[in-house]
Design a protein around this motif. Structure first.
Motif, mmCIF file in Angstrom:
data_model
loop_
_atom_site.group_PDB
_atom_site.id
_atom_site.type_symbol
_atom_site.label_atom_id
_atom_site.label_comp_id
_atom_site.label_asym_id
_atom_site.label_seq_id
_atom_site.Cartn_x
_atom_site.Cartn_y
_atom_site.Cartn_z
ATOM 1 N N GLY A 190 0.935 -1.235 -0.008
ATOM 2 C CA GLY A 190 0.046 0.105 -0.091
ATOM 3 C C GLY A 190 0.756 1.181 -0.046
ATOM 4 N N ARG A 191 1.918 1.211 0.542
ATOM 5 C CA ARG A 191 2.628 2.493 0.713
ATOM 6 C C ARG A 191 3.432 2.769 -0.517
ATOM 7 N N GLU A 192 3.760 1.659 -1.231
ATOM 8 C CA GLU A 192 4.248 1.935 -2.661
ATOM 9 C C GLU A 192 3.199 2.111 -3.897
ATOM 10 N N LEU A 193 2.204 1.862 -3.642
ATOM 11 C CA LEU A 193 1.087 1.750 -4.675
ATOM 12 C C LEU A 193 0.998 3.473 -5.475
ATOM 13 N N VAL A 194 1.184 3.562 -6.447
ATOM 14 C CA VAL A 194 0.639 4.811 -7.287
ATOM 15 C C VAL A 194 0.056 4.448 -8.491
ATOM 16 N N LEU A 195 -0.986 4.960 -8.636
ATOM 17 C CA LEU A 195 -1.859 5.074 -9.976
ATOM 18 C C LEU A 195 -1.266 6.068 -10.822
ATOM 19 N N PRO A 196 -0.464 5.579 -11.940
ATOM 20 C CA PRO A 196 0.169 6.478 -12.726
ATOM 21 C C PRO A 196 -0.963 7.457 -13.534
ATOM 22 N N GLN A 197 -0.617 8.845 -13.703
ATOM 23 C CA GLN A 197 -1.785 9.672 -14.138
ATOM 24 C C GLN A 197 -1.435 9.884 -15.621
ATOM 25 N N GLY A 198 -0.343 9.311 -16.261
ATOM 26 C CA GLY A 198 -0.235 9.557 -17.645
ATOM 27 C C GLY A 198 -1.531 9.950 -18.357
ATOM 28 N N ILE A 199 -2.110 8.739 -18.849
ATOM 29 C CA ILE A 199 -3.097 8.568 -19.855
ATOM 30 C C ILE A 199 -4.248 9.661 -19.374
ATOM 31 N N PHE A 200 -4.355 9.438 -18.220
ATOM 32 C CA PHE A 200 -5.814 10.305 -17.600
ATOM 33 C C PHE A 200 -5.365 11.783 -17.592
ATOM 34 N N TYR A 201 -4.080 12.110 -17.588
ATOM 35 C CA TYR A 201 -3.584 13.608 -17.208
ATOM 36 C C TYR A 201 -3.734 13.929 -18.974
ATOM 37 N N TRP A 202 -3.328 13.207 -19.801
ATOM 38 C CA TRP A 202 -3.340 13.612 -21.118
ATOM 39 C C TRP A 202 -4.922 13.638 -21.637
ATOM 40 N N SER A 203 -5.601 12.811 -21.599
ATOM 41 C CA SER A 203 -6.887 12.957 -21.830
ATOM 42 C C SER A 203 -7.600 13.700 -21.230
ATOM 43 N N GLY A 204 -7.306 14.230 -19.970
ATOM 44 C CA GLY A 204 -7.841 15.289 -19.209
ATOM 45 C C GLY A 204 -7.730 16.659 -19.829
ATOM 46 N N ARG A 205 -6.652 16.835 -20.023
ATOM 47 C CA ARG A 205 -6.150 17.926 -20.592
ATOM 48 C C ARG A 205 -6.698 18.024 -22.156
ATOM 49 N N ALA A 206 -6.779 17.113 -22.630
ATOM 50 C CA ALA A 206 -7.230 17.140 -24.148
ATOM 51 C C ALA A 206 -8.751 17.654 -24.380
ATOM 52 N N LYS A 207 -9.526 17.160 -23.189
ATOM 53 C CA LYS A 207 -10.967 17.324 -23.108
ATOM 54 C C LYS A 207 -11.211 19.018 -22.835
ATOM 55 N N GLN A 208 -10.352 19.446 -22.128
ATOM 56 C CA GLN A 208 -10.319 20.940 -22.070
ATOM 57 C C GLN A 208 -9.620 21.714 -22.921
#
Lengths: 444, 444
Positions: free
Chosen positions: A19-37
């Motif tokens: 749990g301490r190490e877990l990270v959800l990578p933001q890559g695809i969601f970051y770029w698709s989120g920006r693209a929407k805007q």
């Protein structure tokens, strides 16, 4: 994300080692989120979209996620008794029968096989979960799993982060960039088989490149893997990630999963087909996928093998999510049972995507500069352009300067660097402009 | 199941260390399967069922799984754009808002709390998955997790088999059998806190006993756990398995989850509510559940905590199943938003179950012999009768001699031995006969 608030609250320290190490990578969601805007043309979205006139009788100019009207119709017609109750752990029997028939129907024109050797599909919520269950069933933490350098980015989370597997990445394309690197994959399997039974994943049509092996490449791969199975004496668990099965736009490509080459082909090869309604029936949000094993005649009765696999995979399902959505199993099964109606709706969507494919293919062929090399592609939802400038910088500039959204992908360990263009979600009329904007930004 | 076919085929040996050991226990499915074939009265089924006239306007004598007409109506009214696409990894924002409001609406009449401390529910496919994700986030393999001796049998698969946790089982009932054993649970938490941060699960209304703590017991538990949190200095992750939240039939019982007692109550206590539409909205097959954290004011901004938890749990979701069903999130959210209509439908179902509860309670009180001791119950879908004869033998005889199906449960490590009677799925008119048959078989 740095989890500073959780850390300061003492909650990060209370988590498990994992749990301490877990990270959800933001890559695809970051770029698709920006693209929407920010984007005028959004080529980040991994689902087929367009004007409803493109896929619906009487449709108009409204832009929609493509769907199959008959599947939605079947969903809405369901009696509540087919909606409210639990589905069985390994799936609704009706769905399992229908999906198995669907697999056989798809494979039959292209492969010779004994359909009695195909097990009962085991239902789980989407292709992701099927892959995760199969990998967990066959690979222990620390084991090596074989896949390609160009792969769905979520493999790293599913296989490495969640299951502790080491990924051995074969080259997807040969050095000439002309097609599948059969040897690289086979070498990776052979090398891995020196020390363990091997789980190897084949994802075709490939995400992110949109590549499906040619018929000849498929035959070469079959031949070479049978040889490894013979010589190594190890079991080869060949996992076919067939999320995009059937979205193929060239005649010289294999039209359907290479799974067909391996059914009952060798006593040391267990072919496993992971597929689902998400893309094949344009039912992304349904979360209906399945895992289907194919058996060798020497292994004993298929019914017994299926019962034992049901118990093993069923334990993983029951111990993690209990069971899968019932109503959508009924709806997809009904669509498969209906046959022609659903087939013609699917054909219409595939023809829309095939047209977009042709347009982007020719636009890229005539316009891309030498510094930007497109990977071979002939299928699926995406294509991939290799770049010299760092992919993230370039995607940022495309958004800021050209109002075009794409997904940058890179992997320093393999030198993989470029952008994924989702032609599945860009209307045909905007595709030449999409390539023009990429070229303009490259030329600057 | 012995997996002899997989073994002889060499496939068992090719599995992971975990895969070789996996077994899906057949207990409940074996007994419910037999009951379907052999029983006149089937008290094995864990979902509310009965004549449609019991819960539907204009219903008749047809026997159905109870459902909420408004939820089905909302599902069927959805535009395909609310069915086909993917839901966000942590859930549809509309659903997250609605479910949070639902939690606050349920808790508000019974607890004082600052609703700003309740995080955004994170959606996952059913309560099982929520429990599994929370346990995985906070407990490492080999850690001890606290729950009760009387517990949902699937905890053992989810927590022990899948996650490698050791279960420390507190006694649910005190030795007099008159109510909750507050001390046993608190002692188990305190003992565990000597060596680690503690994850402890509270499942009320309890499966299999149908017990909800009284208001006084809830207060005593709160007080004692706050003291452990003070004295141990460890973090207590209190996980509320609220699958049956709100199905409470006695006025002196807590009407809603004890989660309400712990919101912002102590900087060393993280309350986590795991609940879902499966039972609360009689939407078992929907696979829509959620995980909701409550924060302490000293931990920092709730919005930041929610964002960081979203990333952590989101990694587990994305790495195992990608995301949850979209359409059912819309349908349940719409039902919650509609308010009165859905509330009155739920109230009707709860009143049907309350009537069955009263009938079985009085039938047991007047008829059960001394050798069969019913556990206290006041809520939920089930009740539990402790027996001297081995539970499985007795259930077999009940089926063969009395054509009555029940679920036998036993655990040699705690001496737990008896039968679970699902009054949720037995019509009121058949309930006295159900008890009569049990008594007749006991008297033989």
């Amino acid at each position: 994300m740095k989890f500073e608030t959780l850390r300061d609250a003492g909650l990060l320290g209370a988590m498990s080692a994992e749990g301490r190490e877990l990270v959800l990578p933001q890559g695809i969601f970051y770029w698709s989120g920006r693209a929407k805007q920010e984007a005028e043309i959004n080529a980040t979205i991994g689902s087929a979209q367009g004007k409803s006139s493109e896929f619906l009788e009487g449709g108009g100019d409204d832009v929609r996620t493509f769907y199959l009207p008959s599947v939605v119709k079947h969903l809405k017609a369901l009696d509540p008794e087919k909606i409210a109750p639990y589905a069985p752990i390994c799936g609704l029997p009706r769905y399992r029968v229908a999906w198995r028939e669907w697999i056989i129907r798809k494979l039959s024109p292209f492969y010779k096989f004994d359909s009695a050797l195909i097990g009962q599909p085991i239902v789980s919520p989407g292709v992701t979960s099927g892959l995760a269950y199969v990998a967990r069933l066959f690979a222990s933490p620390g084991d090596t799993i074989v896949c390609h350098d160009r792969r769905w980015e979520n493999y790293d989370l599913v296989l490495s982060d969640m299951l502790g597997l080491k990924i051995r990445a074969a080259r997807l394309f040969n050095e000439a960039g002309s097609g599948l690197d059969v040897d690289s994959f086979v070498d990776a399997v052979r090398e891995t088989a020196k020390t363990q039974d091997v789980v190897a994943i084949l994802n075709f049509p490939n995400n992110p490149t949109g590549y499906m092996p040619t018929v000849d490449e498929g035959l070469a791969l079959q031949k070479a893997l049978l040889k490894v199975a013979d010589e190594s004496g190890k079991k080869l668990i060949l996992v076919f990630d067939d999320a995009y099965d059937g979205f193929v736009y060239e005649k010289n490509a294999a039209q359907i999963s290479l799974f067909g080459h391996f059914i009952g082909a060798h006593p040391n090869i267990l072919p496993v087909k992971c597929d689902g309604a998400s893309k094949e029936f344009l039912f992304y949000g349904a979360r209906v996928g399945s895992v289907t094993f194919a058996y060798h005649p020497s292994w004993g009765e298929p019914a017994k093998l299926s019962a034992e696999f049901d118990n093993k995979v069923g334990a993983l399902i029951r111990g993690t999510i209990s069971n899968s959505n019932l109503a959508f199993q009924h709806a997809v099964a009904a669509a498969i049972e209906s046959g022609v109606e659903c087939d013609s709706e699917r054909a219409r969507v595939i023809s829309v995507l095939a047209e977009r494919y042709s347009i982007i293919k020719s636009a890229m062929a005539s316009n891309l500069p030498e510094s930007a090399v497109a990977d071979p592609f002939n299928s699926g939802f995406f294509c991939f352009i290799n770049l010299n400038p760092p992919a993230e910088d370039f995607a940022d500039k495309l958004l800021k300067n050209r109002k075009l959204g794409v997904i940058p992908l890179s992997d320093s360990s393999t030198g993989f660097n470029g952008i994924r263009v989702a032609f599945c979600s860009v209307e045909a009329k905007d595709i030449p402009e999409t390539i023009d904007r990429i070229v303009a930004e490259l030329d600057k």
